[in-house]
Design a protein around this motif. Structure first.
Motif, PDB file in Angstrom:
ATOM      1  N   UNK A  88       0.745  -1.160   0.019  1.00  0.00           N
ATOM      2  CA  UNK A  88      -0.304  -0.088  -0.071  1.00  0.00           C
ATOM      3  C   UNK A  88       0.826   1.282  -0.257  1.00  0.00           C
ATOM      4  N   UNK A  89       0.494   2.102  -0.832  1.00  0.00           N
ATOM      5  CA  UNK A  89       1.369   3.458  -0.891  1.00  0.00           C
ATOM      6  C   UNK A  89       0.325   4.567  -0.758  1.00  0.00           C
ATOM      7  N   UNK A  90       0.694   5.745  -0.287  1.00  0.00           N
ATOM      8  CA  UNK A  90      -0.065   7.048  -0.305  1.00  0.00           C
ATOM      9  C   UNK A  90       1.066   8.062  -0.427  1.00  0.00           C
ATOM     10  N   UNK A  91       0.692   9.280  -0.929  1.00  0.00           N
ATOM     11  CA  UNK A  91       1.429  10.380  -1.069  1.00  0.00           C
ATOM     12  C   UNK A  91       0.874  11.476   0.003  1.00  0.00           C
ATOM     13  N   UNK A  92       1.710  12.171   0.545  1.00  0.00           N
ATOM     14  CA  UNK A  92       1.088  13.197   1.498  1.00  0.00           C
ATOM     15  C   UNK A  92       2.371  14.407   1.503  1.00  0.00           C
ATOM     16  N   UNK A  93       1.860  15.505   2.278  1.00  0.00           N
ATOM     17  CA  UNK A  93       2.795  16.508   2.623  1.00  0.00           C
ATOM     18  C   UNK A  93       3.515  16.541   4.204  1.00  0.00           C
ATOM     19  N   UNK A  94       4.841  16.349   4.268  1.00  0.00           N
ATOM     20  CA  UNK A  94       5.514  16.311   5.380  1.00  0.00           C
ATOM     21  C   UNK A  94       5.797  17.695   5.774  1.00  0.00           C
ATOM     22  N   UNK A  95       5.039  18.366   6.846  1.00  0.00           N
ATOM     23  CA  UNK A  95       5.206  19.495   7.219  1.00  0.00           C
ATOM     24  C   UNK A  95       4.931  19.754   8.766  1.00  0.00           C
ATOM     25  N   UNK A  96       5.401  20.842   9.142  1.00  0.00           N
ATOM     26  CA  UNK A  96       5.318  20.806  10.677  1.00  0.00           C
ATOM     27  C   UNK A  96       3.490  21.249  10.821  1.00  0.00           C
ATOM     28  N   UNK A  97       3.284  20.466  12.323  1.00  0.00           N
ATOM     29  CA  UNK A  97       2.057  20.361  12.578  1.00  0.00           C
ATOM     30  C   UNK A  97       1.544  18.933  12.888  1.00  0.00           C
ATOM     31  N   UNK A  98       0.208  18.803  13.209  1.00  0.00           N
ATOM     32  CA  UNK A  98      -0.294  17.275  13.569  1.00  0.00           C
ATOM     33  C   UNK A  98      -1.097  17.022  12.315  1.00  0.00           C
ATOM     34  N   UNK A  99      -0.574  15.919  11.910  1.00  0.00           N
ATOM     35  CA  UNK A  99      -1.007  15.406  10.626  1.00  0.00           C
ATOM     36  C   UNK A  99      -1.625  13.837  10.738  1.00  0.00           C
ATOM     37  N   UNK A 100      -2.987  13.865  10.610  1.00  0.00           N
ATOM     38  CA  UNK A 100      -3.584  12.476  10.772  1.00  0.00           C
ATOM     39  C   UNK A 100      -3.822  11.851   9.518  1.00  0.00           C
TER      40      UNK A 100
END
Length: 367
Positions: A88-100
């Protein structure tokens, strides 16, 4: 079912990123993986070309995984996990903050920070259109459909594809002043007209102007503007299959309508289009019409053999430099086959004509 090939098929067209201000608390990613068990590993990865490189790992405990760290600005990253035999794979954006995050077999989500919220909104819209399109193509496999029903389904699919393209363009326009739109623009610029790209480039903030991809898009757009319909052709020199130096100006601007055909022996669509050019040449070669083939080949023998086997009896030239072909560079050719139609006075009157479109244009201008 999603495989790692999703990266090459959709992630390049749909990923976006946004810069955020510095957050002293860094980032905390918490998430779940559909079907995974405690003890399974989730990988945080970055793309290097078409490959993924692992940069961090997390173990699933009590159904969740967690990543923590510090990030100066938002960057596109990937989360992967092997569930049974399915990657399984997904893309997202790594940035400061709380990511769910929720990584699933069919649906993914990443929310909680500006970039990921923006991406999620776009992804949901795009995925919705994509699912409807896939449903239609699955229906087309029904052998009981009448010709009329099949035609109706094809029209519906074409409409959905247009909606898909429009949704991407709207997302770029809406966000071109920030990193979200910039990232998406870099993935979709090739679908835009020269005027569309020119307008978007003028809206890009100063802090993105030196981005490597943006610089290349600007250079390409300037080349396209210099060789757009209504401009005079730009000359270049290469060699014939016999090794003789020849210029485009040996043919263009001398009273004949000249069709410059950028092609290559290794290009399947070029080979499929060639019978149309053979037919056009046979019909108009005695009426002040010429074709000049510009090959993006590297193998001289393959080039010469294709000229013969495809019955290309018009002038040919190449510098055997593949995509670094001088003519292709001057005319900002980024896909082939590609044609440039030049009138008798040397003015470019059309670009990118093929098949019926080319036949209709030639019938219109050559009497």
């Amino acid at each position: 079912m999603k495989k790692l090939t999703y990266l090459a098929i959709t992630a390049a067209a749909l990923t976006i990123a946004a810069c955020t201000g510095e957050n002293k608390n860094g980032y905390v990613i918490t998430g779940s993986v559909e079907g995974a068990a405690d003890g399974d590993t989730v990988y945080l990865q970055e793309a290097n070309g078409r490959e993924l490189v692992k940069i961090d790992t997390a173990i699933i405990r009590n159904g969740t995984f967690t990543f923590k760290g510090q990030q100066d600005s938002a960057v596109n990253r990937y989360l992967t996990c092997q569930v049974e035999d399915q990657p399984l794979l997904m893309d997202f954006f790594l940035e400061n903050g709380k990511i769910k995050v929720a990584l699933g077999k069919e649906n993914d989500s990443a929310t909680g920070t500006p970039s990921n919220n923006a991406y999620q909104e776009i992804r949901e819209k795009i995925d919705g259109i994509g699912k409807k399109t896939n449903e239609i193509f699955n229906m087309l496999g029904d052998t009981l459909l009448t010709d009329e029903q099949r035609e109706t389904k094809l029209k519906e699919a074409a409409q959905l594809e247009a909606e898909y393209s429009a949704a991407l363009k709207e997302a770029v326009k809406k966000n071109i002043g920030n990193a979200v739109g910039i990232h998406l623009f870099k993935r979709t610029f090739y679908e835009n007209s020269i005027d569309e790209n020119d307008a978007l480039l003028q809206q890009i903030p100063a802090n993105f102007q030196n981005d490597e991809a943006i610089v290349k898009i600007k250079e390409m757009t300037e080349k396209q503007k210099r060789t757009a319909v209504g401009t005079k052709f730009i000359d270049f020199e290469m060699k014939t299959p016999e090794g003789k130096a020849v210029k485009l100006s040996d043919y263009a601007g001398k009273g004949k309508v000249v069709l410059v055909d950028f092609w290559a022996s290794w290009c399947g669509p070029c080979r499929r289009e060639m019978p149309n050019l053979v037919e056009a040449y046979a019909k108009y070669k005695g009426k002040k019409f010429e074709i000049v083939g510009v090959s993006l080949d590297q193998d001289a023998e393959a080039w010469k053999e294709s000229i013969k086997s495809l019955k290309m009896t018009w002038p040919q030239m190449s510098d055997l430099k593949l995509w670094q072909n001088e003519g292709a560079q001057l005319y900002a050719v980024n896909s082939i086959p590609h044609t440039v139609l030049i009138d008798g006075e040397g003015t470019i009157i059309a670009r990118g004509l093929h098949g019926d479109g080319l036949a209709e244009k030639l019938a219109e201008i050559i009497k």
